[in-house]
Design an enzyme around this catalytic site. Sequence first.
Site, PDB file in Angstrom:
ATOM      1  N   GLN A 178       0.753  -1.291   0.032  1.00 11.43           N
ATOM      2  CA  GLN A 178       0.124  -0.087  -0.036  1.00 11.43           C
ATOM      3  C   GLN A 178       0.836   1.280  -0.085  1.00 11.43           C
ATOM      4  O   GLN A 178       0.627   2.307   0.678  1.00 11.43           O
ATOM      5  CB  GLN A 178      -0.827   0.130   1.246  1.00 11.43           C
ATOM      6  CG  GLN A 178      -1.953  -0.854   0.974  1.00 11.43           C
ATOM      7  CD  GLN A 178      -3.145  -0.283  -0.054  1.00 11.43           C
ATOM      8  OE1 GLN A 178      -3.144   0.983  -0.376  1.00 11.43           O
ATOM      9  NE2 GLN A 178      -3.811  -1.265  -0.676  1.00 11.43           N
ATOM     10  N   SER A 179       1.954   1.312  -0.868  1.00 13.67           N
ATOM     11  CA  SER A 179       2.877   2.436  -0.805  1.00 13.67           C
ATOM     12  C   SER A 179       2.153   3.595  -1.215  1.00 13.67           C
ATOM     13  O   SER A 179       1.742   3.695  -2.651  1.00 13.67           O
ATOM     14  CB  SER A 179       4.046   1.997  -1.670  1.00 13.67           C
ATOM     15  OG  SER A 179       4.909   3.276  -1.928  1.00 13.67           O
TER      16      SER A 179
END
Length: 341
Positions: free
Chosen positions: A75-76
């Site tokens: 989930q960068s």
Amino acid sequence: MHFSRFPRLHWAHLPTALEPMDRLSETLEGPRIWIKRDDCTGMSTGGNKTRKLEFLMAEAKAQGADLVMTQGATQSNHARQTAAFAARLGMKCHILLEDRTGSKDPNYNGNGNVFLDFLHGATAEKRPGGLDMNAEMETVAERFRTQGRKVYTIPGGGSNPTGALGYANAAMELVQQANAIDLKIDRIVHATGSAGTQAGLIVGLKAINANIPLLGIGVRAPKPKQEENVFNLAVATAEKLGCPGIVKREDVVANTDYVGEGYGIPTPACLKAIEMFARLEAILLDPVYSGKGAAGLIDLVKSGAFSSDENIVFLHTGGAAALFGYTDAFGYDGPVDRAAE
Ligand SMILES: *Cc1c(COP(=O)(O)O)cnc(C)c1O
């Protein structure tokens, strides 16, 4: 500090707003808490990586790159904003995503930032947790280079001296805003991860002699490691800016008491902080960074770390897109009807 010496894309919506959070401040009965809205920088739902990518992606363009690569957790936010910059530059973007949490939740693995990566046209490949991800990325980059592509690689979080320039500039912007409204800032608090935000801010604050203490709330590494990472990057960033030697080790302070089980795993206090900000101030935090930063801030206020006549600025680094990868953590599932209390 003379930022015009470096290539830059002026795409961020700047200056970001500096606003008081009166309902939160009253509820906590502590100092006056302000928020610097770097969640509203404008590229693909915004966030702190925009300021770094203005310099990084300008450098990629100046070097004639046709493919940009970066890496991060599933989930960068950094990967998502890199994909957005690449789209707007007409460059290809390839991302390496590290499975740091082991979550099998389809939202975690496909919604939120992952969905936006693909919406912006990026390609991605997964890696198990615990690898040297920058080394993994360089290996893949070499493969692309042998195929004739001009690859520009960005380290995780965009945290190198080029990216950190964005936060040296942000420090100058914040102090100018405070001066314009006669606001004496006693402390700045923000979430710190790959270190570029804190390193850049320290360099900027030192270079203009602002004398404002800065506290990073850690989201991953233990305190000695986090402070060492920030210090080393700050030293290199000061050199790049032409003011070597201005950063002292004692300027770097991180509190890593709010990490919990690990990176990307929300703590109960983090979820509570996200609800407080949403319900008192209509501000969206995220479960990986700004929620933990806010949890630290709230706990420090409650434990009396600040006096009531102080002004604290919480730098909101963004990340709300990740909320849609973490809806399960809040436990709101069930019937659509939610009874009034
Ligand atoms: C990356 C990130 C941070 C941490 O910034 P670093 O420069 O990596 O230390 C904080 N908040 C959000 C939302 C982020 O995406």
